[in-house]
Scaffold this motif. Structure first.
Motif, PDB file in Angstrom:
ATOM      1  N   ASN A 126      -3.413  -1.342  -4.591  1.00 12.94           N
ATOM      2  CA  ASN A 126      -3.731  -0.307  -3.600  1.00 12.94           C
ATOM      3  C   ASN A 126      -2.909  -0.442  -2.322  1.00 12.94           C
ATOM      4  O   ASN A 126      -2.130  -1.391  -2.134  1.00 12.94           O
ATOM      5  N   ARG A 127      -3.118   0.517  -1.415  1.00 19.48           N
ATOM      6  CA  ARG A 127      -2.335   0.578  -0.173  1.00 19.48           C
ATOM      7  C   ARG A 127      -2.524  -0.673   0.685  1.00 19.48           C
ATOM      8  O   ARG A 127      -1.570  -1.218   1.239  1.00 19.48           O
ATOM      9  N   ALA A 128      -3.777  -1.148   0.817  1.00 15.62           N
ATOM     10  CA  ALA A 128      -4.043  -2.337   1.634  1.00 15.62           C
ATOM     11  C   ALA A 128      -3.353  -3.568   1.048  1.00 15.62           C
ATOM     12  O   ALA A 128      -2.876  -4.433   1.793  1.00 15.62           O
ATOM     13  N   ALA A 129      -3.277  -3.652  -0.284  1.00 13.64           N
ATOM     14  CA  ALA A 129      -2.569  -4.770  -0.921  1.00 13.64           C
ATOM     15  C   ALA A 129      -1.091  -4.742  -0.546  1.00 13.64           C
ATOM     16  O   ALA A 129      -0.473  -5.787  -0.329  1.00 13.64           O
TER      17      ALA A 129
ATOM     18  N   ASP B  86     -11.669  10.173  -7.687  1.00 13.68           N
ATOM     19  CA  ASP B  86     -12.447   9.863  -6.486  1.00 13.68           C
ATOM     20  C   ASP B  86     -12.493   8.358  -6.244  1.00 13.68           C
ATOM     21  O   ASP B  86     -12.384   7.889  -5.109  1.00 13.68           O
ATOM     22  N   ALA B  87     -12.658   7.578  -7.316  1.00 16.28           N
ATOM     23  CA  ALA B  87     -12.695   6.125  -7.200  1.00 16.28           C
ATOM     24  C   ALA B  87     -11.369   5.601  -6.667  1.00 16.28           C
ATOM     25  O   ALA B  87     -11.326   4.717  -5.805  1.00 16.28           O
ATOM     26  N   GLU B  88     -10.277   6.161  -7.164  1.00 14.34           N
ATOM     27  CA  GLU B  88      -8.955   5.717  -6.702  1.00 14.34           C
ATOM     28  C   GLU B  88      -8.755   6.062  -5.232  1.00 14.34           C
ATOM     29  O   GLU B  88      -8.190   5.283  -4.471  1.00 14.34           O
ATOM     30  N   SER B  89      -9.256   7.249  -4.820  1.00 14.56           N
ATOM     31  CA  SER B  89      -9.151   7.645  -3.408  1.00 14.56           C
ATOM     32  C   SER B  89      -9.897   6.661  -2.519  1.00 14.56           C
ATOM     33  O   SER B  89      -9.430   6.304  -1.433  1.00 14.56           O
ATOM     34  N   ILE B  90     -11.060   6.237  -2.987  1.00 13.31           N
ATOM     35  CA  ILE B  90     -11.846   5.263  -2.212  1.00 13.31           C
ATOM     36  C   ILE B  90     -11.093   3.949  -2.091  1.00 13.31           C
ATOM     37  O   ILE B  90     -11.001   3.357  -1.007  1.00 13.31           O
TER      38      ILE B  90
END
Length: 447
Positions: free
Chosen positions: A32-35, A7-11
């Motif tokens: 992460n994706r934004a990075a 769940d933390a990774e999904s966030i």
């Protein structure tokens, strides 16, 4: 436990801020994706690499926020800097850091979040552009009026008389006129008419021939010749002796000069800009300045307001000087405290903008890093502290007053057309409506 981690990774994958983690060897363990979007580097290409290889930030070598956090154990919030993306573009960011620990409390690495400030920086520059002409910065209505006519003045070849107290930026106005003019690629030559005795001033302005006087062992070109095709700035023109005023009048009338010791005149093409902090009209009445020269110089007149009459510019000028001295001094100064700004706004500034710049330069010398505070200000400003209530809200109130005045001015300019007003202010129309309500600005339908 596994579900919580998932769940933390999904966030982390869903947020717009870039997030990455490193182990104790500075190798990336999460990205992460934004990075990926901000850096242009894929997750698989980042994992396992040294973070400095991925980000190429200005902070990596000496001011790494994550290194400081791992050293002290204290998080850092909102530190400004930039990274170089995959295509070599410089991206302004703010970073926040934290320590990563295992279940037993042992440090296993660090985590950093970073936010892309490109849009905010672009908006900041766009807004600043409205308050800037050349190297001049102001949001004052009086200065904005000068800004509006400055390009037209620069295009002409007429003589300009610049009036204003010491330190109001008369030479900066003169240089800006030259830089905006068709003569911009030609010389800009300045001389302070009050800094030289009469005989030296005459020689400096008009030059001399070899043998014109004792010590004249060779020809010397005067400032008029050096400024040929360009601009000559006569600072403190009121201090010019009457005998030289006569010669200057001839230059303005005939466009010729005669060097000392010469028997012939020389044609010149020079635009003259003159400045003084004295009242020339009163000097004319007292026979201290030639009336005919006054009218020759007073073709176009610009009167610069003192800083005490344009205090809305103080925060803008402070930011400008801080950025300038950050580059010059290479010191990690992050800004200035609200308490310090409150004192600077309360001061009467007899030395005007030059004095304000000197105060910021002094603060840079005394402040090793972080925020410039009240203890870094000179005694004459600190003495105001008992007379005013220094509260955090003071800065907020000043900013809100400036914002309200700007909105009102822009509304009137566009005849209360909300869409045109929002467009010029660089904000969405819904944001404008919210601010109209916040500042209790009455609604006027578009005419």
């Amino acid at each position: 436990m596994k579900k919580i981690l998932l769940d933390a990774e999904s966030i982390l994958e869903s947020i717009s801020d870039g997030v990455f983690t490193v182990d104790k060897n500075w190798r990336i363990t999460y990205f992460n994706r934004a990075a990926e979007e901000i850096t242009g580097i894929k997750k698989q290409d980042a994992l396992g690499r040294l973070c400095a290889e991925v980000f190429r930030s200005n902070m990596c070598e000496t001011e790494c926020a994550l290194r400081q956090t791992l050293k002290t154990g204290k998080p850092i919030i909102g530190k400004s800097g930039y990274i170089i993306d995959f295509e070599g573009n410089k991206i302004p960011i703010s970073v926040s850091t934290a320590v990563l620990k295992d279940e037993k409390g042992n440090i296993i690495g660090g985590a950093e979040t970073f936010r892309d400030l490109s849009e905010l920086e672009s908006l900041r520059q766009e807004l600043q552009g409205r308050y800037r002409v050349g190297n001049l910065i102001s949001r004052s209505p009086k200065m904005q009026q000068i800004f509006e006519i400055l390009p037209a003045i620069a295009e002409s070849s007429s003589t300009v008389l610049i009036l204003g107290e010491t330190g109001t930026g008369k030479e900066l106005i003169a240089r800006t006129i030259h830089q905006l003019s068709p003569r911009q690629k030609q010389p800009f030559v300045a001389i302070n008419c009050g800094a030289l005795p009469e005989n030296l001033l005459e020689a400096e302005l008009f030059g001399y021939k070899k043998g014109a006087f004792t010590g004249a062992t060779k020809d010397k070109l005067g400032r008029f010749v050096l400024a040929h095709k360009g601009t000559l700035f006569l600072d403190e023109v009121a201090e010019m002796p009457l005998s030289i005023q006569v010669k200057l009048l001839r230059v303005l009338q005939d466009k010729t000069i005669e060097p000392l010791g010469s028997t012939s005149s020389k044609k010149i093409d020079v635009r003259i800009l003159a400045a003084t902090n004295r009242n020339l009209k009163e000097m004319v009445e007292k026979k201290e300045f030639r009336e005919d020269l006054y009218y020759r110089l007073n073709v176009i007149r610009l009167e610069l307001p003192p800083l005490r009459e344009r205090k809305e510019d103080i925060p803008l000028l402070i930011e400008h000087f801080i950025q300038r001295y950050k580059k010059l001094e290479q010191k990690p100064i992050t800004g200035i405290s609200a308490e310090a700004i409150s004192l600077l706004l309360a001061y009467h500034w007899p030395g005007n903008i030059r004095e304000l710049e000197n105060v910021i330069e002094r603060a840079f010398i005394l402040c090793p890093k972080g925020e410039i505070n009240t203890q870094h200000l000179p005694e004459e400003i600190l003495s105001l502290a008992p007379k005013i209530k220094i509260k955090q809200q003071n800065l907020k109130q000043n900013k809100e007053q400036i914002e309200k005045e700007l909105i009102l001015k822009t509304l009137k300019k566009h005849n209360y057309n909300k869409i045109a007003t929002a467009k010029e202010l660089g904000i969405h129309k819904t944001t404008l409506f919210r601010k109209l309500k916040k500042f209790n600005i009455p609604y006027h339908p578009t005419k």
